[in-house]
Scaffold this motif. Sequence first.
Motif, PDB file in Angstrom:
ATOM      1  N   SER A 236     -21.305   6.759   1.327  1.00  0.00           N
ATOM      2  CA  SER A 236     -20.870   7.336   0.235  1.00  0.00           C
ATOM      3  C   SER A 236     -19.722   8.088   0.229  1.00  0.00           C
ATOM      4  O   SER A 236     -18.878   8.184  -0.801  1.00  0.00           O
ATOM      5  N   ASN A 237     -19.291   8.483   1.610  1.00  0.00           N
ATOM      6  CA  ASN A 237     -17.909   9.162   1.759  1.00  0.00           C
ATOM      7  C   ASN A 237     -17.170   8.247   1.777  1.00  0.00           C
ATOM      8  O   ASN A 237     -15.644   8.415   0.986  1.00  0.00           O
ATOM      9  N   LEU A 238     -17.146   6.980   2.028  1.00  0.00           N
ATOM     10  CA  LEU A 238     -16.161   5.980   2.122  1.00  0.00           C
ATOM     11  C   LEU A 238     -16.052   5.416   0.747  1.00  0.00           C
ATOM     12  O   LEU A 238     -14.904   5.002   0.191  1.00  0.00           O
ATOM     13  N   LEU A 239     -17.002   5.585  -0.126  1.00  0.00           N
ATOM     14  CA  LEU A 239     -17.173   5.025  -1.621  1.00  0.00           C
ATOM     15  C   LEU A 239     -16.544   6.165  -2.624  1.00  0.00           C
ATOM     16  O   LEU A 239     -16.699   5.680  -4.084  1.00  0.00           O
ATOM     17  N   HIS A 240     -16.283   7.281  -2.079  1.00  0.00           N
ATOM     18  CA  HIS A 240     -15.925   8.324  -2.949  1.00  0.00           C
ATOM     19  C   HIS A 240     -14.961   7.770  -4.086  1.00  0.00           C
ATOM     20  O   HIS A 240     -13.756   7.343  -3.481  1.00  0.00           O
ATOM     21  N   PRO A 241     -14.814   7.992  -5.302  1.00  0.00           N
ATOM     22  CA  PRO A 241     -13.655   7.555  -6.292  1.00  0.00           C
ATOM     23  C   PRO A 241     -12.259   8.273  -5.853  1.00  0.00           C
ATOM     24  O   PRO A 241     -11.256   7.541  -6.301  1.00  0.00           O
ATOM     25  N   ASP A 242     -12.215   9.363  -5.366  1.00  0.00           N
ATOM     26  CA  ASP A 242     -11.265   9.995  -5.261  1.00  0.00           C
ATOM     27  C   ASP A 242     -10.818   9.999  -3.721  1.00  0.00           C
ATOM     28  O   ASP A 242     -11.333  10.222  -2.753  1.00  0.00           O
ATOM     29  N   PRO A 243      -9.627   9.145  -3.426  1.00  0.00           N
ATOM     30  CA  PRO A 243      -9.128   8.901  -2.022  1.00  0.00           C
ATOM     31  C   PRO A 243      -9.120  10.075  -1.205  1.00  0.00           C
ATOM     32  O   PRO A 243      -9.203  10.289   0.104  1.00  0.00           O
ATOM     33  N   ASP A 244      -8.858  11.544  -1.740  1.00  0.00           N
ATOM     34  CA  ASP A 244      -8.592  12.547  -0.944  1.00  0.00           C
ATOM     35  C   ASP A 244      -9.971  13.153  -0.708  1.00  0.00           C
ATOM     36  O   ASP A 244      -9.898  14.133   0.353  1.00  0.00           O
ATOM     37  N   ASN A 245     -10.912  12.608  -1.235  1.00  0.00           N
ATOM     38  CA  ASN A 245     -12.141  13.089  -0.544  1.00  0.00           C
ATOM     39  C   ASN A 245     -13.073  11.860   0.371  1.00  0.00           C
ATOM     40  O   ASN A 245     -14.211  12.174   0.662  1.00  0.00           O
ATOM     41  N   ARG A 246     -12.331  10.980   0.657  1.00  0.00           N
ATOM     42  CA  ARG A 246     -12.980  10.006   1.733  1.00  0.00           C
ATOM     43  C   ARG A 246     -12.694  10.573   3.131  1.00  0.00           C
ATOM     44  O   ARG A 246     -11.638  11.551   3.107  1.00  0.00           O
ATOM     45  N   PHE A 247     -12.771   9.755   4.069  1.00  0.00           N
ATOM     46  CA  PHE A 247     -12.414   9.979   5.523  1.00  0.00           C
ATOM     47  C   PHE A 247     -11.021   9.682   5.433  1.00  0.00           C
ATOM     48  O   PHE A 247     -10.506   9.065   4.741  1.00  0.00           O
ATOM     49  N   ARG A 248     -10.278  10.714   6.325  1.00  0.00           N
ATOM     50  CA  ARG A 248      -8.857  10.560   6.432  1.00  0.00           C
ATOM     51  C   ARG A 248      -8.377   9.482   6.947  1.00  0.00           C
ATOM     52  O   ARG A 248      -7.371   8.827   6.727  1.00  0.00           O
ATOM     53  N   THR A 249      -9.243   9.096   8.168  1.00  0.00           N
ATOM     54  CA  THR A 249      -9.015   7.828   8.917  1.00  0.00           C
ATOM     55  C   THR A 249     -10.082   6.911   9.132  1.00  0.00           C
ATOM     56  O   THR A 249     -11.466   7.597   9.035  1.00  0.00           O
ATOM     57  N   ALA A 250      -9.895   5.800   9.620  1.00  0.00           N
ATOM     58  CA  ALA A 250     -10.988   4.980  10.125  1.00  0.00           C
ATOM     59  C   ALA A 250     -11.685   5.587  11.249  1.00  0.00           C
ATOM     60  O   ALA A 250     -12.884   5.294  11.419  1.00  0.00           O
ATOM     61  N   THR A 251     -11.005   6.301  12.206  1.00  0.00           N
ATOM     62  CA  THR A 251     -11.566   6.684  13.272  1.00  0.00           C
ATOM     63  C   THR A 251     -12.406   7.966  13.137  1.00  0.00           C
ATOM     64  O   THR A 251     -13.641   8.067  13.598  1.00  0.00           O
ATOM     65  N   GLY A 252     -12.012   8.682  12.024  1.00  0.00           N
ATOM     66  CA  GLY A 252     -12.966   9.898  11.702  1.00  0.00           C
ATOM     67  C   GLY A 252     -14.198   9.076  11.113  1.00  0.00           C
ATOM     68  O   GLY A 252     -15.268   9.713  11.398  1.00  0.00           O
ATOM     69  N   ALA A 253     -14.181   8.079  10.457  1.00  0.00           N
ATOM     70  CA  ALA A 253     -15.462   7.537   9.856  1.00  0.00           C
ATOM     71  C   ALA A 253     -16.175   7.064  11.051  1.00  0.00           C
ATOM     72  O   ALA A 253     -17.520   7.043  10.854  1.00  0.00           O
ATOM     73  N   ARG A 254     -15.662   6.411  12.007  1.00  0.00           N
ATOM     74  CA  ARG A 254     -16.502   6.055  12.943  1.00  0.00           C
ATOM     75  C   ARG A 254     -17.315   7.097  13.822  1.00  0.00           C
ATOM     76  O   ARG A 254     -18.378   6.948  14.270  1.00  0.00           O
ATOM     77  N   LYS A 255     -16.628   8.283  14.096  1.00  0.00           N
ATOM     78  CA  LYS A 255     -17.332   9.470  14.619  1.00  0.00           C
ATOM     79  C   LYS A 255     -18.316   9.809  13.743  1.00  0.00           C
ATOM     80  O   LYS A 255     -19.529  10.053  14.386  1.00  0.00           O
ATOM     81  N   ALA A 256     -18.224   9.994  12.560  1.00  0.00           N
ATOM     82  CA  ALA A 256     -19.431  10.269  11.608  1.00  0.00           C
ATOM     83  C   ALA A 256     -20.558   9.127  11.555  1.00  0.00           C
ATOM     84  O   ALA A 256     -21.790   9.521  11.850  1.00  0.00           O
ATOM     85  N   LEU A 257     -20.255   7.957  11.766  1.00  0.00           N
ATOM     86  CA  LEU A 257     -21.173   6.788  11.839  1.00  0.00           C
ATOM     87  C   LEU A 257     -21.961   6.849  13.214  1.00  0.00           C
ATOM     88  O   LEU A 257     -23.127   6.674  13.040  1.00  0.00           O
ATOM     89  N   ALA A 258     -21.269   7.422  14.260  1.00  0.00           N
ATOM     90  CA  ALA A 258     -22.004   7.393  15.344  1.00  0.00           C
ATOM     91  C   ALA A 258     -22.983   8.518  15.503  1.00  0.00           C
ATOM     92  O   ALA A 258     -24.218   8.094  16.165  1.00  0.00           O
ATOM     93  N   GLU A 259     -22.765   9.491  14.851  1.00  0.00           N
ATOM     94  CA  GLU A 259     -23.632  10.416  14.651  1.00  0.00           C
ATOM     95  C   GLU A 259     -24.933  10.117  13.709  1.00  0.00           C
ATOM     96  O   GLU A 259     -25.921  10.525  14.059  1.00  0.00           O
ATOM     97  N   ALA A 260     -24.427   9.420  12.664  1.00  0.00           N
ATOM     98  CA  ALA A 260     -25.562   9.210  11.814  1.00  0.00           C
ATOM     99  C   ALA A 260     -26.465   7.922  12.288  1.00  0.00           C
ATOM    100  O   ALA A 260     -27.641   7.928  12.279  1.00  0.00           O
ATOM    101  N   ALA A 261     -25.905   7.274  12.974  1.00  0.00           N
ATOM    102  CA  ALA A 261     -26.595   6.024  13.870  1.00  0.00           C
ATOM    103  C   ALA A 261     -27.804   6.710  14.819  1.00  0.00           C
ATOM    104  O   ALA A 261     -29.067   6.296  15.027  1.00  0.00           O
ATOM    105  N   GLN A 262     -27.455   7.718  15.528  1.00  0.00           N
ATOM    106  CA  GLN A 262     -28.365   8.428  16.376  1.00  0.00           C
ATOM    107  C   GLN A 262     -29.651   9.012  15.599  1.00  0.00           C
ATOM    108  O   GLN A 262     -30.775   9.212  16.215  1.00  0.00           O
ATOM    109  N   LEU A 263     -29.656   9.009  14.216  1.00  0.00           N
ATOM    110  CA  LEU A 263     -30.856   9.623  13.544  1.00  0.00           C
ATOM    111  C   LEU A 263     -31.616   8.522  12.838  1.00  0.00           C
ATOM    112  O   LEU A 263     -32.636   8.711  12.106  1.00  0.00           O
ATOM    113  N   LEU A 264     -31.063   7.188  12.972  1.00  0.00           N
ATOM    114  CA  LEU A 264     -31.770   6.136  12.445  1.00  0.00           C
ATOM    115  C   LEU A 264     -33.121   5.796  13.357  1.00  0.00           C
ATOM    116  O   LEU A 264     -33.233   6.136  14.581  1.00  0.00           O
ATOM    117  N   PRO A 265     -34.248   5.527  12.707  1.00  0.00           N
ATOM    118  CA  PRO A 265     -35.360   5.138  13.349  1.00  0.00           C
ATOM    119  C   PRO A 265     -35.162   4.060  14.274  1.00  0.00           C
ATOM    120  O   PRO A 265     -34.420   3.057  14.107  1.00  0.00           O
TER     121      PRO A 265
END
Length: 389
Positions: A236-265
Amino acid sequence: MGEVFGGRYELVDPIGRGGAGAVWRAWDRRRRKYVAAKVLLQGDSHMLLRFVREQALRIDHPHVLAPASWAADDDKVLFTMDLVAGGSLAHVIGDYGPLPPRFTCVLLDQLLSGLAAVHAEGVVHRDVKPANILMEATGTGRPHLRLSDFGISMRKGEPRLTETDYVVGTPGYFAPEQLAGAEPDFPADLFAAGLVALYLLTGAKPDARALVERFAAHGTPDAPEGVPAPLWGVISNLLHPDPDNRFRTATGARKALAEAAQLLPEAAAGEEPVEVFDQLGPLPAGFGPQGPEIAASAPPMGFGPPPAAYGPSEPAADPGTSGFHLAPPAAATAPAQAAYALTAAQATPPAPRAARSGGIAPPPAKVTAGLLTAALLCFAVGAWALTRL
């Protein structure tokens, strides 16, 4: 035997078609390996300028499929890439429908890794979509994707090759700011990556316009059915209509994704592993794993357009090597669940690689002075066109 291009590339069979050219499986006589060769179909100066931009891109990254060399012959030009045999993400969805969240996390992480490398070169891809994301034929092992097709990519600050109010890309994967006519920028690629992730999880093409309207009406909408909340937080952060409210970089999105993946069953017991098949099919008669099987003199150039019925729209190979594998991939020795694991360490951006040499093939001896003159004329016309933008 196939027809020979530039005295080096023997065109074997057509395997796809892009907006500006056809893609062939070809035998590289110099490197003695199969490659994918994109042949320019149109000879006007505008298309040639796009072709020159694409073939000039040199990004050496395991999740990027960029041009490796080029050649010219008579009135046609081509550039080559590694041959990738697993088709595209569209093939995977066609085979399986919605993909497991952990499998999707691995694919999204690899896509963001490739985008980080592309953006580090100052390049905006502008056409991130499932058909442009190719897969190695890894069987049930860990999946491996490569971002391809840089035909409409551009470096930030480069002059456009289209009118400023003309939107370039694939309908359905435009970021809102693209539709509004904004200059190409990295956040638009991240928006498209979010749409690709949603496509993988739901098995259906997302409605970008409806998503933007839901954001406008309700703020961050609830997760779609089948999308785990931690993973939806990243998408949902990647899909935010306002580009200023998305992740600033692809690397930042990867770090958030790694944290989210650890919470998956963990994967459910007995869950069918996703298998990425070889989509290229067998080589035609006269060709084997080691190249042409019968020595023959090369026929003259002048092949017509490839047949209307194409195979898979993309190719694949092992990005860790330059070899081409015709044999079916070996079954994974580790459990399928382990192949989908994603850790924070894996999301750490890789160390910068040394720039790869161009790998540009020298002009073949048969290129005449007339061809060189014509090429110079095309570039002169292109340069004139740029001054008019």
